[in-house]
Design an enzyme around this catalytic site. Sequence first.
Site, PDB file in Angstrom:
ATOM      1  CE  LYS A 115      -1.680  -9.908  -6.814  1.00 34.00           C
ATOM      2  NZ  LYS A 115      -2.188  -9.385  -5.546  1.00 34.00           N
ATOM      3  N   GLY A 176      -1.604  -4.235   2.272  1.00 33.01           N
ATOM      4  CA  GLY A 176      -2.293  -4.220   3.560  1.00 33.01           C
ATOM      5  C   GLY A 176      -1.999  -3.005   4.415  1.00 33.01           C
ATOM      6  CB  ALA A 202      -0.729  -3.603  -2.764  1.00 29.41           C
ATOM      7  N   GLY A 203      -2.252  -1.191  -1.254  1.00 27.51           N
ATOM      8  CA  GLY A 203      -1.955   0.035  -0.533  1.00 27.51           C
ATOM      9  C   GLY A 203      -3.112   1.004  -0.395  1.00 27.51           C
ATOM     10  CG  ASN A 224      -8.126  -8.734   0.075  1.00 23.62           C
ATOM     11  OD1 ASN A 224      -9.077  -8.627   0.832  1.00 23.62           O
ATOM     12  ND2 ASN A 224      -7.571  -9.896  -0.129  1.00 23.62           N
ATOM     13  CB  THR A 225      -6.392  -4.884   3.459  1.00 15.88           C
ATOM     14  OG1 THR A 225      -5.550  -5.981   3.110  1.00 15.88           O
ATOM     15  CG2 THR A 225      -6.470  -4.803   4.969  1.00 15.88           C
TER      16      THR A 225
END
Lengths: 273, 85
Positions: A115, A176, A202-203, A224-225
């Site tokens: 990635k 994040g 992301a986001g 992830n977050t």
Amino acid sequence: MSTVLPRDAGPRTSAPADEPLAIAGRSFRSRLIVGTGKYDAPATMVEALRASGTEIVTVAVRRIDLDATKEESLLHHLDPEEFFLLPNTAGCATAEDAVRYARLGREAGLHDWVKLEVIGDQETLFPDVAELLAAARTLVEEGFTVLAYTNDDLVTALKLQDVGVAAVMPLASPIGSGLGLLNPVTIRILKRRLDVPVIVDAGVGTASDACLTMEQGVDGILMNTALAAAERPALMAAAMRRAVEAGRMAYLAGRMPRREWAVPSSPTGGMLA
Amino acid sequence: MSENGKSRAGGADMDPRDAIELQVNGEPRRVPGGLTVAGLLDRLEVDRRTVVVELNRRILRRENLEEEQLDAGDRVEIVRFVGGG
């Protein structure tokens, strides 16, 4: 504390079959890719990964702590038989660094997927697209299967595809941030114009963000977050799994047209006089 | 064996006259001369199956760690997978 999760609905015989997610000739049943960063404890992470139904998890490459070499490595908790480990180049700011990290990740892992991330601005973590393209070109030439984190710019995405990346991964909003999908239109444009898979990376902050993102027709989501920073990561992971599936199904089902006036659902005839 | 200080200084078994200085993960570290990369990992009590070693920007194959000899001034990077997104 272990989280009580809703039971799975069982075989979904009534739902029409979807194609598996195909990246560089490999097929995945889950369209959800999950990061392994920022969890409070390894057990929490593993519980969340399992609840998400993910098959691909991302990992970072970092120096070992020479004062704590006895500490259990991440690999102690992640079985490569259970999860396809996808090394990232997070934190790299130049093509040269990203290529170096990608090579280290390949040596640490079992395959040549990466990635690719090249960060151009520390406050927003937006990509440096010139460095990203340079790194992608080098890595593709070296035989890597490159999944490239990028912004939602069509021109960059097309250049990445021309270079030979296996998937383009536009952000929904900053890494994040949990702001969700800020621009569904650009994401739809990317999906319409690209032949390689589009995986929004992301986001995403909560299940409705994931569902809305998948409804745009993209091939998958990486997050992830949203899981790691949830109060109950495994429960959020279970919600995300369903949201990704629901969004995908709604996209395949084809939504009704929007209109700014009402149309009755019940027959207008047969009313009492 | 790795109680602070001692292992950082190279261990009690080391004759200071034979010592060489390396950069390991960006920190200076004195080790006995004639050490291999595998030997360095053993001294640091690192499980070599979970790490990748870069010697002077050259990535080493795990099966070659026994043969890679360390020299004064070598820059060694030892990395592993950690959680990340």
